[in-house]
Design a protein around this motif. Sequence first.
Motif, PDB file in Angstrom:
ATOM      1  N   GLY A 267     -14.324   3.268 -33.680  1.00 39.74           N
ATOM      2  CA  GLY A 267     -14.779   3.170 -35.457  1.00 39.74           C
ATOM      3  C   GLY A 267     -16.325   2.453 -34.480  1.00 39.74           C
TER       4      GLY A 267
ATOM      5  N   LEU B 286     -18.819   7.885 -26.017  1.00 41.26           N
ATOM      6  CA  LEU B 286     -17.793   8.857 -27.670  1.00 41.26           C
ATOM      7  C   LEU B 286     -19.419   9.925 -27.347  1.00 41.26           C
ATOM      8  CD1 LEU B 286     -15.308   7.246 -29.281  1.00 41.26           C
ATOM      9  CD2 LEU B 286     -15.183   8.085 -26.715  1.00 41.26           C
TER      10      LEU B 286
ATOM     11  N   GLY C 293     -11.389   1.228 -28.248  1.00 38.81           N
ATOM     12  CA  GLY C 293     -11.794   0.418 -28.982  1.00 38.81           C
ATOM     13  C   GLY C 293     -13.640   1.508 -29.404  1.00 38.81           C
TER      14      GLY C 293
ATOM     15  N   HIS D  82      -1.983   9.604 -26.077  1.00 39.71           N
ATOM     16  CA  HIS D  82      -2.994   9.142 -27.088  1.00 39.71           C
ATOM     17  C   HIS D  82      -1.223   9.860 -28.555  1.00 39.71           C
ATOM     18  CE1 HIS D  82      -6.972   8.984 -26.297  1.00 39.71           C
ATOM     19  NE2 HIS D  82      -5.931   8.594 -25.163  1.00 39.71           N
TER      20      HIS D  82
HETATM   21  O1  V47 Z   1     -13.474   5.815 -33.249  1.00 36.74           O
HETATM   22  C1  V47 Z   1     -14.171  11.070 -34.397  1.00 36.74           C
HETATM   23  C2  V47 Z   1     -14.561   9.060 -32.330  1.00 36.74           C
HETATM   24  C3  V47 Z   1     -13.538   7.453 -31.918  1.00 36.74           C
HETATM   25  C4  V47 Z   1     -15.422  12.707 -33.530  1.00 36.74           C
HETATM   26  O2  V47 Z   1     -10.599   2.543 -26.498  1.00 36.74           O
HETATM   27  C5  V47 Z   1     -15.816  11.439 -32.234  1.00 36.74           C
HETATM   28  O3  V47 Z   1      -9.578   3.101 -24.581  1.00 36.74           O
HETATM   29  C6  V47 Z   1     -16.516  12.651 -31.435  1.00 36.74           C
HETATM   30  O4  V47 Z   1     -12.533   5.267 -29.459  1.00 36.74           O
HETATM   31  N1  V47 Z   1     -16.796  12.981 -31.561  1.00 36.74           N
HETATM   32  C7  V47 Z   1     -11.725   7.016 -31.535  1.00 36.74           C
HETATM   33  N2  V47 Z   1     -15.929  11.951 -31.473  1.00 36.74           N
HETATM   34  C8  V47 Z   1     -11.166   6.933 -30.049  1.00 36.74           C
HETATM   35  C9  V47 Z   1     -11.626   6.214 -28.928  1.00 36.74           C
HETATM   36  C10 V47 Z   1     -11.199   6.573 -28.344  1.00 36.74           C
HETATM   37  C11 V47 Z   1     -11.517   7.339 -26.820  1.00 36.74           C
HETATM   38  C12 V47 Z   1     -10.058   7.553 -25.759  1.00 36.74           C
HETATM   39  C13 V47 Z   1     -10.001   6.195 -25.824  1.00 36.74           C
HETATM   40  C14 V47 Z   1     -10.190   4.860 -25.998  1.00 36.74           C
HETATM   41  C15 V47 Z   1     -10.052   3.601 -25.318  1.00 36.74           C
HETATM   42  C16 V47 Z   1     -11.195   5.145 -27.677  1.00 36.74           C
HETATM   43  O5  V47 Z   1     -13.553   8.918 -31.797  1.00 36.74           O
HETATM   44  C17 V47 Z   1     -13.623   6.759 -33.576  1.00 36.74           C
HETATM   45  C18 V47 Z   1     -15.067   8.521 -33.430  1.00 36.74           C
HETATM   46  O6  V47 Z   1     -15.669   7.015 -32.497  1.00 36.74           O
HETATM   47  N3  V47 Z   1     -14.647  10.568 -32.712  1.00 36.74           N
HETATM   48  N4  V47 Z   1     -15.035  12.047 -34.560  1.00 36.74           N
HETATM   49  C19 V47 Z   1     -16.441  13.070 -33.410  1.00 36.74           C
HETATM   50  N5  V47 Z   1     -16.341  14.685 -33.872  1.00 36.74           N
END
Ligand code: V47
Length: 387
Positions: free
Chosen positions: A189, A263, A187, A70
Motif C-alpha cells: 500500500g 516491489l 508493507g 500468502h
Molecule cells: O501494495 C499491486 C503491489 C503490494 C502490482 O511486507 C503491484 O513482507 C507490482 O506489499 N505490479 C502488495 N506490484 C504486496 C506487498 C508485499 C509483498 C511481499 C511481501 C511483503 C511484506 C509485502 O503489491 C501492493 C502494491 O504495491 N502491487 N499491483 C503490480 N501490477
Amino acid sequence: MAPTVVLDRLRINDPALLPIADKVIAGERLSADDGLALFGTSDLLGLGFMADAANQARHGNQVTFAANQHINPTNICTLRKTCVFCSYARLPKEDGAYRYTMDQVWAEAESATGGLTREWHIVGGLDMKAGLSYYSEMFRGLKERHPLVHIKALTAVEIAHIARIEKMSVRDVLIALRDAGLDTMPGGGAEVFSPGVRATIAEKKLSGTEYIDVHRTAHALGIRSNCTMLYGHVETYADRIHHLGMLRDLQDETGGFLAYIPLAYHPDNNELGIELGRTGTATTGFDDLKNLAVGRLFLDNFEHIKSHWIMVTPALSQLSLSFGVNDLEGTVVREKIYHEAGAHTAQSMSLDEIVRLIRGAGKIPAERDSFYHVLRVFAETPQSEAA
Ligand code: V47
Ligand code: SF4
C-alpha cells in the motif's frame, strides 16, 4: 548505529560514488543528493559492491527466509477504478470477484501448512463487506487451529479502510485486531508517497503521510511492520528518494520496521500498463538490482532488505544477495496479486529450492521466524550444489 563497513574504493569506477563510499565507510548518513547519485550511476558493480559491504557488515554471509504462505481472502476493492497499476482488484459484481468464507480461509490455510508454514501473509482488497468482524473471526479461527503460526496481515491501507467503515480510530482497530491474533503488518500500500505520483497511479488511496501515520500507530502499540516501494512506472529518482527518506525518518522515530521490500511494477492487465505502452515489459534487471542496493545504503537504520523473487525472478533475487540483500521472500505457496499482473514466476518455492538458490550464491541459508530470529542454519554446502 550502523556497523563499521570495510570497503575497497578501488572497486568503484564512477567518481561520483567515491564521496559516498567515504561516507559509507565512516558510517555517515547519506543525503538526498547522495541517494540521487546512487540511482543515477551506471556503475552498477560499484554500487553493488558498496551495498554488499554494508550488508556484510550487518549479516556476514547469512541469508534468511521464512516458510510463509500468502492468503488473499478478497479481491473486491472500492479503489478498483483508481489504483490504475493494480490487476488484482474487482468490483463486487465483476467477473472473477471473490470473497472467501471462513471455511474457505481454513481450507486454504490447511492446504499448505503440512507442518511447514510458520507465517501467514494475509492481504486483500478494500471490501465493504470485510470489516472488523470478518478479519477478527478469521484471525481468531486461524489461531485456534494453528496457534504457533504467525499472522502478518492487513496493509496500512486496509487498516485505514476498516477504521473508516467501522467509524473507529486506526488505533482502536489495531488494538481489536491484535487481540484477535494479528502479530505484525506487511508493507503493501505504500506505492510511492510523493503526492504527484500518487495522484497519477493511486488517486484515492490514503496519502503517504497517512500510510506513515498508520505504521507509527502500529509501532506504538508494539505491532511491528514491513514497508515497501512500488517502482518502475511514472516515478522519478527524486520521488524514490523522497519515499525512502520518509521511511528512514519513521524508522529513526520508532524502530518498528522489520524489513524494506522494493516491489517491481508489473504492467500486464492494468490500465497503467496500457497507458504507458508497457504491457509485457517488466522492469529491467539493472533497475531491480539498483533499487535493492540503494535501499540497503540509504536506509542505514534498517536491519533487513528483502528481495521478492516472485516479482524480480528467482535468478535476479539470487544475484541480489551480492547487492545488499540479506533476506528472500519465502515459500509463498499461492501468489495472486503479481500473477494477475503478468508475473511469469512460479506461485511458490520449496524450502529446498530456496536453500539451493542461497547456497548457489555462496551464502549460508537460514530459516527465520517472522521477527528474524534464526530457527535453523543450513550450514553445509554439498559439492554437487556449489556450482
Ligand atoms: O501494495 C499491486 C503491489 C503490494 C502490482 O511486507 C503491484 O513482507 C507490482 O506489499 N505490479 C502488495 N506490484 C504486496 C506487498 C508485499 C509483498 C511481499 C511481501 C511483503 C511484506 C509485502 O503489491 C501492493 C502494491 O504495491 N502491487 N499491483 C503490480 N501490477
Ligand atoms: Fe485495491 Fe490494493 Fe488493488 Fe488498490 S492496489 S485497487 S487498494 S487491491
